[in-house]
Design a protein around this motif. Structure first.
Motif, PDB file in Angstrom:
ATOM      1  N   ARG A  18       0.657  -1.276  -0.042  1.00 41.58           N
ATOM      2  CA  ARG A  18      -0.052  -0.042   0.073  1.00 41.58           C
ATOM      3  C   ARG A  18       0.921   1.235   0.122  1.00 41.58           C
ATOM      4  O   ARG A  18       1.816   1.349   0.892  1.00 41.58           O
ATOM      5  N   LEU A  19       0.634   2.088  -0.759  1.00 44.90           N
ATOM      6  CA  LEU A  19       1.269   3.164  -1.041  1.00 44.90           C
ATOM      7  C   LEU A  19       0.364   4.414  -0.480  1.00 44.90           C
ATOM      8  O   LEU A  19      -0.683   4.636  -0.601  1.00 44.90           O
ATOM      9  N   SER A  20       0.950   5.481   0.260  1.00 50.24           N
ATOM     10  CA  SER A  20       0.241   6.603   0.706  1.00 50.24           C
ATOM     11  C   SER A  20       0.920   7.855   0.052  1.00 50.24           C
ATOM     12  O   SER A  20       2.040   8.025  -0.435  1.00 50.24           O
ATOM     13  N   CYS A  21      -0.007   9.052  -0.226  1.00 47.10           N
ATOM     14  CA  CYS A  21       0.328  10.155  -0.649  1.00 47.10           C
ATOM     15  C   CYS A  21      -0.396  11.263   0.246  1.00 47.10           C
ATOM     16  O   CYS A  21      -1.499  11.367   0.413  1.00 47.10           O
ATOM     17  N   ALA A  22       0.726  11.758   1.074  1.00 48.81           N
ATOM     18  CA  ALA A  22       0.128  12.777   2.081  1.00 48.81           C
ATOM     19  C   ALA A  22       0.209  14.128   1.409  1.00 48.81           C
ATOM     20  O   ALA A  22       1.317  14.437   0.813  1.00 48.81           O
ATOM     21  N   ALA A  23      -0.700  14.993   1.644  1.00 50.54           N
ATOM     22  CA  ALA A  23      -1.174  16.286   0.807  1.00 50.54           C
ATOM     23  C   ALA A  23      -1.021  17.310   1.950  1.00 50.54           C
ATOM     24  O   ALA A  23      -1.847  17.040   3.159  1.00 50.54           O
ATOM     25  N   SER A  24      -0.378  18.481   1.461  1.00 51.97           N
ATOM     26  CA  SER A  24      -0.505  19.495   2.646  1.00 51.97           C
ATOM     27  C   SER A  24      -0.637  20.722   1.619  1.00 51.97           C
ATOM     28  O   SER A  24       0.071  20.975   0.649  1.00 51.97           O
ATOM     29  N   GLY A  25      -1.266  21.920   2.317  1.00 52.83           N
ATOM     30  CA  GLY A  25      -1.312  23.194   1.556  1.00 52.83           C
ATOM     31  C   GLY A  25      -2.589  23.441   0.739  1.00 52.83           C
ATOM     32  O   GLY A  25      -2.405  24.732   0.184  1.00 52.83           O
ATOM     33  N   PHE A  26      -3.205  22.498   0.583  1.00 54.31           N
ATOM     34  CA  PHE A  26      -4.365  22.676  -0.387  1.00 54.31           C
ATOM     35  C   PHE A  26      -5.480  23.543   0.282  1.00 54.31           C
ATOM     36  O   PHE A  26      -5.772  23.356   1.632  1.00 54.31           O
ATOM     37  N   THR A  27      -6.245  24.443  -0.109  1.00 49.38           N
ATOM     38  CA  THR A  27      -6.988  25.412   0.606  1.00 49.38           C
ATOM     39  C   THR A  27      -8.527  24.766   0.428  1.00 49.38           C
ATOM     40  O   THR A  27      -9.508  25.622   0.841  1.00 49.38           O
ATOM     41  N   SER A  28      -8.840  24.010  -0.475  1.00 50.56           N
ATOM     42  CA  SER A  28     -10.027  23.430  -0.626  1.00 50.56           C
ATOM     43  C   SER A  28     -10.010  21.907  -0.929  1.00 50.56           C
ATOM     44  O   SER A  28      -8.912  21.323  -1.240  1.00 50.56           O
ATOM     45  N   ASP A  29     -11.089  21.155  -1.159  1.00 51.87           N
ATOM     46  CA  ASP A  29     -11.067  19.702  -1.592  1.00 51.87           C
ATOM     47  C   ASP A  29     -11.277  19.848  -3.313  1.00 51.87           C
ATOM     48  O   ASP A  29     -11.335  18.506  -3.829  1.00 51.87           O
ATOM     49  N   ASP A  30     -11.027  20.853  -3.912  1.00 47.94           N
ATOM     50  CA  ASP A  30     -11.370  20.914  -5.474  1.00 47.94           C
ATOM     51  C   ASP A  30     -10.285  20.410  -6.041  1.00 47.94           C
ATOM     52  O   ASP A  30      -9.634  21.202  -6.988  1.00 47.94           O
ATOM     53  N   TYR A  31      -9.706  19.048  -6.099  1.00 48.71           N
ATOM     54  CA  TYR A  31      -8.378  18.843  -6.565  1.00 48.71           C
ATOM     55  C   TYR A  31      -8.563  17.007  -6.660  1.00 48.71           C
ATOM     56  O   TYR A  31      -9.446  16.451  -6.179  1.00 48.71           O
ATOM     57  N   THR A  32      -7.795  16.607  -7.702  1.00 46.28           N
ATOM     58  CA  THR A  32      -7.573  15.140  -7.739  1.00 46.28           C
ATOM     59  C   THR A  32      -6.211  14.699  -7.394  1.00 46.28           C
ATOM     60  O   THR A  32      -5.352  15.590  -7.526  1.00 46.28           O
ATOM     61  N   ILE A  33      -5.971  13.563  -7.068  1.00 50.01           N
ATOM     62  CA  ILE A  33      -4.883  13.082  -6.827  1.00 50.01           C
ATOM     63  C   ILE A  33      -4.459  11.904  -7.847  1.00 50.01           C
ATOM     64  O   ILE A  33      -5.439  10.857  -7.910  1.00 50.01           O
ATOM     65  N   ASN A  34      -3.614  11.918  -8.547  1.00 51.18           N
ATOM     66  CA  ASN A  34      -3.372  10.942  -9.759  1.00 51.18           C
ATOM     67  C   ASN A  34      -2.051  10.277  -9.397  1.00 51.18           C
ATOM     68  O   ASN A  34      -1.102  10.834  -8.907  1.00 51.18           O
ATOM     69  N   TRP A  35      -2.004   8.974  -9.514  1.00 55.36           N
ATOM     70  CA  TRP A  35      -0.689   8.046  -9.367  1.00 55.36           C
ATOM     71  C   TRP A  35      -0.098   7.726 -10.674  1.00 55.36           C
ATOM     72  O   TRP A  35      -0.955   7.550 -11.719  1.00 55.36           O
ATOM     73  N   PHE A  36       0.969   7.848 -10.748  1.00 59.29           N
ATOM     74  CA  PHE A  36       1.811   7.341 -12.169  1.00 59.29           C
ATOM     75  C   PHE A  36       2.878   6.722 -11.726  1.00 59.29           C
ATOM     76  O   PHE A  36       3.178   6.487 -10.470  1.00 59.29           O
ATOM     77  N   ARG A  37       3.628   5.947 -12.636  1.00 61.68           N
ATOM     78  CA  ARG A  37       4.575   5.189 -12.471  1.00 61.68           C
ATOM     79  C   ARG A  37       5.535   5.401 -13.599  1.00 61.68           C
ATOM     80  O   ARG A  37       5.058   5.379 -14.780  1.00 61.68           O
ATOM     81  N   GLN A  38       6.917   5.046 -13.359  1.00 62.32           N
ATOM     82  CA  GLN A  38       7.801   5.159 -13.995  1.00 62.32           C
ATOM     83  C   GLN A  38       8.760   3.958 -13.978  1.00 62.32           C
ATOM     84  O   GLN A  38       9.592   3.896 -13.256  1.00 62.32           O
ATOM     85  N   ALA A  39       8.590   2.681 -14.951  1.00 67.16           N
ATOM     86  CA  ALA A  39       9.567   1.661 -15.172  1.00 67.16           C
ATOM     87  C   ALA A  39      10.903   2.149 -15.558  1.00 67.16           C
ATOM     88  O   ALA A  39      10.970   3.086 -16.333  1.00 67.16           O
ATOM     89  N   PRO A  40      12.022   1.514 -15.064  1.00 68.07           N
ATOM     90  CA  PRO A  40      13.396   1.568 -15.785  1.00 68.07           C
ATOM     91  C   PRO A  40      13.234   1.853 -17.223  1.00 68.07           C
ATOM     92  O   PRO A  40      12.880   1.030 -17.938  1.00 68.07           O
ATOM     93  N   GLY A  41      13.837   2.862 -17.547  1.00 68.12           N
ATOM     94  CA  GLY A  41      14.094   3.079 -19.183  1.00 68.12           C
ATOM     95  C   GLY A  41      12.586   3.357 -19.919  1.00 68.12           C
ATOM     96  O   GLY A  41      12.696   3.350 -21.058  1.00 68.12           O
ATOM     97  N   LYS A  42      11.646   3.670 -19.027  1.00 63.94           N
ATOM     98  CA  LYS A  42      10.483   3.763 -19.815  1.00 63.94           C
ATOM     99  C   LYS A  42       9.835   5.125 -19.449  1.00 63.94           C
ATOM    100  O   LYS A  42      10.222   5.829 -18.469  1.00 63.94           O
ATOM    101  N   GLU A  43       8.865   5.645 -20.043  1.00 67.81           N
ATOM    102  CA  GLU A  43       8.342   6.929 -19.830  1.00 67.81           C
ATOM    103  C   GLU A  43       7.236   6.746 -18.663  1.00 67.81           C
ATOM    104  O   GLU A  43       6.640   5.778 -18.259  1.00 67.81           O
ATOM    105  N   ARG A  44       6.870   7.623 -18.023  1.00 70.92           N
ATOM    106  CA  ARG A  44       5.910   7.745 -16.929  1.00 70.92           C
ATOM    107  C   ARG A  44       4.579   7.626 -17.177  1.00 70.92           C
ATOM    108  O   ARG A  44       4.347   8.548 -18.056  1.00 70.92           O
ATOM    109  N   LYS A  45       3.786   6.718 -16.669  1.00 77.33           N
ATOM    110  CA  LYS A  45       2.371   6.296 -17.045  1.00 77.33           C
ATOM    111  C   LYS A  45       1.528   6.473 -16.029  1.00 77.33           C
ATOM    112  O   LYS A  45       1.785   6.234 -14.906  1.00 77.33           O
ATOM    113  N   TRP A  46       0.185   6.977 -16.383  1.00 84.64           N
ATOM    114  CA  TRP A  46      -0.791   7.030 -15.390  1.00 84.64           C
ATOM    115  C   TRP A  46      -1.149   5.787 -15.122  1.00 84.64           C
ATOM    116  O   TRP A  46      -1.543   4.945 -15.765  1.00 84.64           O
TER     117      TRP A  46
END
Length: 121
Positions: A18-46
């Motif tokens: 399980r991965l976690s992403c802790a967010a701080s500094g946002f002033t509202s809930d009007d946003y999304t969190i997107n996870w991407f990954r980048q394998a060795p030698g490859k481009e970053r993908k959603w």
């Protein structure tokens, strides 16, 4: 705004992480969190995204049925539960914030540092 990704590590094929992403500094809930990954030698993908305001989610076909994204608004944290991990899931995983869910890297407004996931026996 800051995003802090954590939870990566070495795991055997078929196991979970399980991965976690802790967010701080946002002033509202009007946003999304997107996870991407980048394998060795490859481009970053959603991989997956979640709306902080209404909890709606979307996943890439490659992880549907195995990965689940969720949020805990009280902790300002988004989780990526990864089950049935495969060697091809090995990558550096990044969380990013955008106004709407988007698979486009350039659409993301903020990025966290990556966390390495290695799936190997």
């Amino acid at each position: 705004v800051q995003l802090q990704a954590s939870g990566g590590g070495l795991v055997q094929p078929g196991r979970s992480l399980r991965l976690s992403c802790a967010a701080s500094g946002f002033t509202s809930d009007d946003y999304t969190i997107n996870w991407f990954r980048q394998a060795p030698g490859k481009e970053r993908k959603w991989v997956s995204c979640i709306s902080i305001s209404d909890g709606s989610t979307d996943d890439a076909d490659s992880v549907k049925g195995r990965f689940t994204i969720s949020r805990d608004n009280a902790k300002n944290t988004v989780y990526l539960q990864m089950n049935s991990l495969k060697p091809e899931d090995t990558a550096v995983y990044y969380c990013a914030a955008a106004f709407q869910c988007s698979a486009y890297r350039d659409y993301q407004s903020y990025w966290g540092q990556g966390t390495l996931v290695t799936v190997s026996s």
